[in-house]
Design a protein around this motif. Structure first.
Motif, PDB file in Angstrom:
ATOM      1  N   SER A 133       0.828  -1.210   0.000  1.00  0.00           N
ATOM      2  CA  SER A 133       0.000   0.000   0.000  1.00  0.00           C
ATOM      3  C   SER A 133       0.858   1.254   0.000  1.00  0.00           C
ATOM      4  O   SER A 133       0.516   2.259  -0.629  1.00  0.00           O
ATOM      5  CB  SER A 133      -0.928  -0.004   1.224  1.00  0.00           C
ATOM      6  N   ARG A 134       1.994   1.207   0.727  1.00  0.00           N
ATOM      7  CA  ARG A 134       2.906   2.354   0.733  1.00  0.00           C
ATOM      8  C   ARG A 134       3.442   2.612  -0.665  1.00  0.00           C
ATOM      9  O   ARG A 134       3.439   3.757  -1.152  1.00  0.00           O
ATOM     10  CB  ARG A 134       4.069   2.107   1.697  1.00  0.00           C
ATOM     11  N   ALA A 135       3.912   1.552  -1.329  1.00  0.00           N
ATOM     12  CA  ALA A 135       4.463   1.703  -2.676  1.00  0.00           C
ATOM     13  C   ALA A 135       3.404   2.217  -3.642  1.00  0.00           C
ATOM     14  O   ALA A 135       3.695   3.049  -4.519  1.00  0.00           O
ATOM     15  CB  ALA A 135       5.035   0.367  -3.164  1.00  0.00           C
ATOM     16  N   ASN A 136       2.174   1.763  -3.483  1.00  0.00           N
ATOM     17  CA  ASN A 136       1.078   2.216  -4.329  1.00  0.00           C
ATOM     18  C   ASN A 136       0.835   3.718  -4.136  1.00  0.00           C
ATOM     19  O   ASN A 136       0.652   4.470  -5.104  1.00  0.00           O
ATOM     20  CB  ASN A 136      -0.180   1.409  -4.001  1.00  0.00           C
ATOM     21  N   LEU A 137       0.861   4.161  -2.877  1.00  0.00           N
ATOM     22  CA  LEU A 137       0.628   5.584  -2.610  1.00  0.00           C
ATOM     23  C   LEU A 137       1.783   6.424  -3.142  1.00  0.00           C
ATOM     24  O   LEU A 137       1.568   7.532  -3.648  1.00  0.00           O
ATOM     25  CB  LEU A 137       0.448   5.811  -1.107  1.00  0.00           C
ATOM     26  N   TRP A 138       3.002   5.907  -3.048  1.00  0.00           N
ATOM     27  CA  TRP A 138       4.145   6.625  -3.625  1.00  0.00           C
ATOM     28  C   TRP A 138       3.915   6.882  -5.116  1.00  0.00           C
ATOM     29  O   TRP A 138       4.198   7.977  -5.619  1.00  0.00           O
ATOM     30  CB  TRP A 138       5.422   5.823  -3.473  1.00  0.00           C
ATOM     31  N   ASP A 139       3.438   5.853  -5.830  1.00  0.00           N
ATOM     32  CA  ASP A 139       3.193   6.010  -7.270  1.00  0.00           C
ATOM     33  C   ASP A 139       2.180   7.115  -7.529  1.00  0.00           C
ATOM     34  O   ASP A 139       2.341   7.919  -8.468  1.00  0.00           O
ATOM     35  CB  ASP A 139       2.683   4.695  -7.866  1.00  0.00           C
ATOM     36  N   HIS A 140       1.137   7.188  -6.711  1.00  0.00           N
ATOM     37  CA  HIS A 140       0.123   8.227  -6.889  1.00  0.00           C
ATOM     38  C   HIS A 140       0.718   9.611  -6.641  1.00  0.00           C
ATOM     39  O   HIS A 140       0.413  10.568  -7.366  1.00  0.00           O
ATOM     40  CB  HIS A 140      -1.058   7.984  -5.958  1.00  0.00           C
ATOM     41  N   VAL A 141       1.558   9.726  -5.626  1.00  0.00           N
ATOM     42  CA  VAL A 141       2.169  11.025  -5.323  1.00  0.00           C
ATOM     43  C   VAL A 141       3.099  11.456  -6.464  1.00  0.00           C
ATOM     44  O   VAL A 141       3.095  12.624  -6.877  1.00  0.00           O
ATOM     45  CB  VAL A 141       2.931  10.963  -3.985  1.00  0.00           C
ATOM     46  N   ARG A 142       3.858  10.508  -7.009  1.00  0.00           N
ATOM     47  CA  ARG A 142       4.736  10.851  -8.137  1.00  0.00           C
ATOM     48  C   ARG A 142       3.921  11.333  -9.334  1.00  0.00           C
ATOM     49  O   ARG A 142       4.329  12.252 -10.049  1.00  0.00           O
ATOM     50  CB  ARG A 142       5.573   9.637  -8.541  1.00  0.00           C
ATOM     51  N   ARG A 143       2.773  10.699  -9.571  1.00  0.00           N
ATOM     52  CA  ARG A 143       1.935  11.107 -10.703  1.00  0.00           C
ATOM     53  C   ARG A 143       1.379  12.517 -10.512  1.00  0.00           C
ATOM     54  O   ARG A 143       1.161  13.238 -11.492  1.00  0.00           O
ATOM     55  CB  ARG A 143       0.804  10.099 -10.928  1.00  0.00           C
ATOM     56  N   LEU A 144       1.135  12.897  -9.262  1.00  0.00           N
ATOM     57  CA  LEU A 144       0.682  14.272  -9.019  1.00  0.00           C
ATOM     58  C   LEU A 144       1.712  15.266  -9.541  1.00  0.00           C
ATOM     59  O   LEU A 144       1.374  16.273 -10.156  1.00  0.00           O
ATOM     60  CB  LEU A 144       0.470  14.501  -7.523  1.00  0.00           C
ATOM     61  N   ARG A 145       2.981  14.971  -9.275  1.00  0.00           N
ATOM     62  CA  ARG A 145       4.043  15.848  -9.758  1.00  0.00           C
ATOM     63  C   ARG A 145       4.210  15.745 -11.268  1.00  0.00           C
ATOM     64  O   ARG A 145       4.286  16.763 -11.974  1.00  0.00           O
ATOM     65  CB  ARG A 145       5.356  15.485  -9.068  1.00  0.00           C
ATOM     66  N   ASP A 146       4.277  14.513 -11.782  1.00  0.00           N
ATOM     67  CA  ASP A 146       4.623  14.315 -13.183  1.00  0.00           C
ATOM     68  C   ASP A 146       3.486  14.690 -14.127  1.00  0.00           C
ATOM     69  O   ASP A 146       3.736  15.256 -15.199  1.00  0.00           O
ATOM     70  CB  ASP A 146       5.011  12.844 -13.412  1.00  0.00           C
ATOM     71  N   ASP A 147       2.251  14.387 -13.744  1.00  0.00           N
ATOM     72  CA  ASP A 147       1.117  14.603 -14.652  1.00  0.00           C
ATOM     73  C   ASP A 147       0.408  15.936 -14.416  1.00  0.00           C
ATOM     74  O   ASP A 147      -0.127  16.523 -15.360  1.00  0.00           O
ATOM     75  CB  ASP A 147       0.091  13.472 -14.515  1.00  0.00           C
ATOM     76  N   LEU A 148       0.387  16.415 -13.176  1.00  0.00           N
ATOM     77  CA  LEU A 148      -0.389  17.613 -12.851  1.00  0.00           C
ATOM     78  C   LEU A 148       0.479  18.781 -12.382  1.00  0.00           C
ATOM     79  O   LEU A 148      -0.045  19.847 -12.093  1.00  0.00           O
ATOM     80  CB  LEU A 148      -1.412  17.281 -11.758  1.00  0.00           C
ATOM     81  N   ALA A 149       1.808  18.570 -12.291  1.00  0.00           N
ATOM     82  CA  ALA A 149       2.739  19.607 -11.815  1.00  0.00           C
ATOM     83  C   ALA A 149       2.371  20.096 -10.419  1.00  0.00           C
ATOM     84  O   ALA A 149       2.611  21.248 -10.072  1.00  0.00           O
ATOM     85  CB  ALA A 149       2.794  20.773 -12.797  1.00  0.00           C
ATOM     86  N   THR A 150       1.769  19.204  -9.611  1.00  0.00           N
ATOM     87  CA  THR A 150       1.425  19.557  -8.232  1.00  0.00           C
ATOM     88  C   THR A 150       2.682  19.535  -7.374  1.00  0.00           C
ATOM     89  O   THR A 150       3.479  18.593  -7.448  1.00  0.00           O
ATOM     90  CB  THR A 150       0.397  18.569  -7.657  1.00  0.00           C
TER      91      THR A 150
END
Length: 323
Positions: free
Chosen positions: A173-190
């Motif tokens: 679950s931790r690794a899954n959440l890490w992937d979501h956080v990275r996508r926030l930066r990479d896809d949405l520039a958050t």
């Protein structure tokens, strides 16, 4: 303009018979699109700083600009442009997943149609599909943290604060959440500003780390930069032959720091990366007729960084100051 620009940010509290300086004049910047980890031992001032940056606590002195708005004079705009996911979350366990997301969006004054659209988008983005009609209290820990993340993103913030985002989760679950956080930066520039006690999380996820100790920033850099400050790699070589002779030969080579011998095992502290130094060292041994039986390279860790910077581990509390 940086997403966060703090200048001399400080906060004091009045205790029973004393003044506690919880945060002592922090000055730092966070660039747009960065994932920045805010790390420090318990009681170092992390929570107080986070509460100030999210407008939950007024600074005693100093100033900050967050998401383009003054932290004090533009507090309402700071809140509009930032999301905050607390460690414990803030959901009603009896509510349905989709209901909670729509309600959160409505609190930010989205129309019902737009709130429903935003909720549906986040359900898909954060792998909550199929859970829309589930009561929140029935979700697993990983599902609930993904919902917390969705709630923090429902108003499309430019900056997201995460307080211990994966505490209590299993490794998957931790690794899954890490992937979501990275996508926030990479896809949405958050831009993401997070606190964590998991050093592997900070190492794997963060572009840059700010280390706070006793209310002050004591280090600022990428995980690799901070580890390089501790020292180079350590090479451990087991030899088939005269270990003392091997030690004398290798000690004469450039870039060798401390060298210790235990039986037939040599431990060499290097001034550089182990891969760069390893082949020349093995050639020296080979030319002397000494065979290397095994070789291991170890790198400084963020644990080493914390011990070097603060003299204690990340989870060891700062004396006299629960901050």
């Amino acid at each position: 303009m940086p997403m966060i620009e703090a200048d001399g940010l400080a906060r004091t509290f009045q205790a029973a018979h004393a003044t506690v300086d919880a945060v002592r004049g922090l000055s730092f910047q966070v660039a747009t699109g960065e994932i920045v980890g805010f790390l420090g031992p318990n009681g170092a001032g992390k929570t107080t700083t986070l509460r100030m940056l999210t407008t939950l606590l007024r600074p005693t002195s100093g100033r900050a600009v967050v998401a383009g708005h003054d932290l004090v004079r533009g507090a309402a705009q700071v809140r509009r442009n930032t999301g905050y996911v607390a460690q414990s979350g803030g959901t009603d366990g009896t509510s349905l997943v989709l209901e909670e997301l729509v309600l959160q969006a409505r609190l930010y004054r989205f129309s019902r149609a737009e709130a429903t659209r935003r909720a549906g988008l986040l359900v898909r983005q954060l792998d909550l599909t199929g859970l829309e009609r589930r009561q929140i209290r029935t979700l697993s820990g990983g599902q609930r943290r993904r919902l917390d993340l969705a709630l923090g993103l429902v108003h499309e913030p430019r900056l997201l604060f995460l307080d211990e985002p994966t505490v209590g989760l299993d490794p998957q679950s931790r690794a899954n959440l890490w992937d979501h956080v990275r996508r926030l930066r990479d896809d949405l520039a958050t831009t993401v500003f997070l606190t964590t006690h998991y050093l592997d999380e900070a190492d794997a996820l963060c572009d840059r780390l700010l280390v706070i100790d006793d209310g002050r920033i004591v280090a600022d850099g990428s995980p690799e930069e901070l580890k390089r400050r501790v020292g180079g790699d350590v090479v451990t070589v087991s030899v088939d032959g005269d270990a003392e002779r091997a030690a004398k030969l290798l000690a004469a080579e450039p870039g060798i720091g401390d060298l210790t011998v235990t039986g037939r095992t040599l431990r060499l502290a290097l001034d550089t990366a182990g891969e760069q130094a390893l082949l020349p060292l093995l050639r020296v041994l080979d030319a002397a007729g000494i065979a290397a039986l095994s070789v291991q390279i170890s790198r400084p860790t963020l644990d080493d960084v914390f011990l070097g910077l603060t003299g204690r581990s990340l989870r060891e509390p700062t004396p006299d100051a629960p901050r």
